[in-house]
Scaffold this active site. Sequence first.
Site, short mmCIF file in Angstrom:
data_model
loop_
_atom_site.label_atom_id
_atom_site.label_comp_id
_atom_site.label_asym_id
_atom_site.label_seq_id
_atom_site.Cartn_x
_atom_site.Cartn_y
_atom_site.Cartn_z
CE LYS A 1 30.26 64.15 4.33
NZ LYS A 1 29.96 62.56 3.94
CB SER B 1 33.88 61.64 2.91
OG SER B 1 32.30 61.45 3.02
CB SER C 1 31.16 58.30 3.75
OG SER C 1 32.24 58.33 2.69
#
Length: 484
Positions: free
Chosen positions: A82, A157, A181
Amino acid sequence: MTVDNLTSLAIDEVRSAIASGRTTATALAEAHYERIASGDKEIHSYLSLSRERALAQAAKIDAMAQRGEVLPPLAGVPVGIKDVLAMRGAPATAASQILKGYRPPYDATSVERLEAAGAVLLGKLNCDEFAMGSSNENSSYGLVRNPRALDRVPGGSSGGSAAAVAAGFAVATLGTDTGGSIRQPAAFCGVVGVLPTYGRVSRYGLIAFASSLDRVGPFTKNVKDAATMLEVLAGKDAMDATSSDKPVDNYVAALDRPVKGLRIGVPEEYFGEGLDSEIRAAIEKALGTLKVVGCEVKKVSLPHTKYAVPTYYVIATAEASSNLSRFDGVRYGLRDADARSLADMFRKTRDAGFGPEVKRRILLGTYALSAGYYDAYYKKAQQVRTLLTRDFLKVFQEVDALVAPVTPTPAFKLGEKTDDPMKMYLEDIYSVAASLAGVCGVSVPCGETKGDLPIGVQVIGRHFDEATMLRVAKAVEDGQCSAQ
């Protein structure tokens, strides 16, 4: 082996195939890059690729295999990271314009540990800007689509991280979870996503959103892979004062222990009005599976759950306001070229660099921390957080794990909630309480809707009891597989 075959392997299968000579780490990396090139244009899960570093690592693993050496646990496993985690020499934008062009000179501890365990790091994954969002529509570099339904969000997210695993663009990925998330995108995309206990995995090298809530965790294709990843990631780190020195369990070995006799709590507050009927039915079926294998299932109460969302959005925004004050255009990233003074440069750089959702949260957090409002909002929210934590501590005296929904609905359509922040924030209704309490959780697939959208079930465990949490998740997974 074909590209489809190579990109469908789980972690054990990758390691075994390399060790036996049926394939190579280099071939695996190339197959994943080929799949990314052909399929990621419409999904947009990756923001950047690190081909040179990945192929150099793959060559090292291949050399070890040729010499007949014992391969490390993640040997040759293609992994995506990420874009809120530092990866030496690769862009680290946090999906924001304000960090455009920034390339950190070091690795996050979690990234370092993955590579030390043999993982091949493919590149950096798209996400909501600074990890703020529940749909991955807030990225300043373009939204991510759900591989299971391209008109739907992948969740946020860590939407890019979940989508990459679901689409076969990586065997496993790293995400972060501040209020849901990891768990919510895992549920929306039909993969496994783990929220470790706060302090279980180092946060060093993570671009901070809310420091008392942020956690790093893996996305994988199955529960065993998640256990393997967590074993590599977990443990004390001298670079992170909040990391715990509690011993790390053998999570993979724990999966073989029977769940018979475990007490499973079903929090009544998570099954009220607003829960989609198909999600409710799927979770009840998962609970039925646990009963069949000998678990005791009982209703429990977490009475302060109704305060979790407002509490979270006071604490998280306050911490974001503080953390994001460091992005000013002075040292790295974006800088407005037309500013006529230092103050003007700060103002114009931050205005151009931050997106609407990040600005909204900075404003909310700054207000909550301001003189005259601190006691009414931030201090009060911290007091409620204590009550929420006590709810979990009390209920875990009665049960060994909790089973609940991850989300109130399946993956919603792109653009459906972007004009109403409150609707978007309520997507976190079943995930933020565990985040505030610091306990561990996992989302594991437990069926599909009639429209073929994935459904996830959330298993929540005691602090630092990921082993029991994963055992329960594996039982749910096994029940789902046998039903198919």
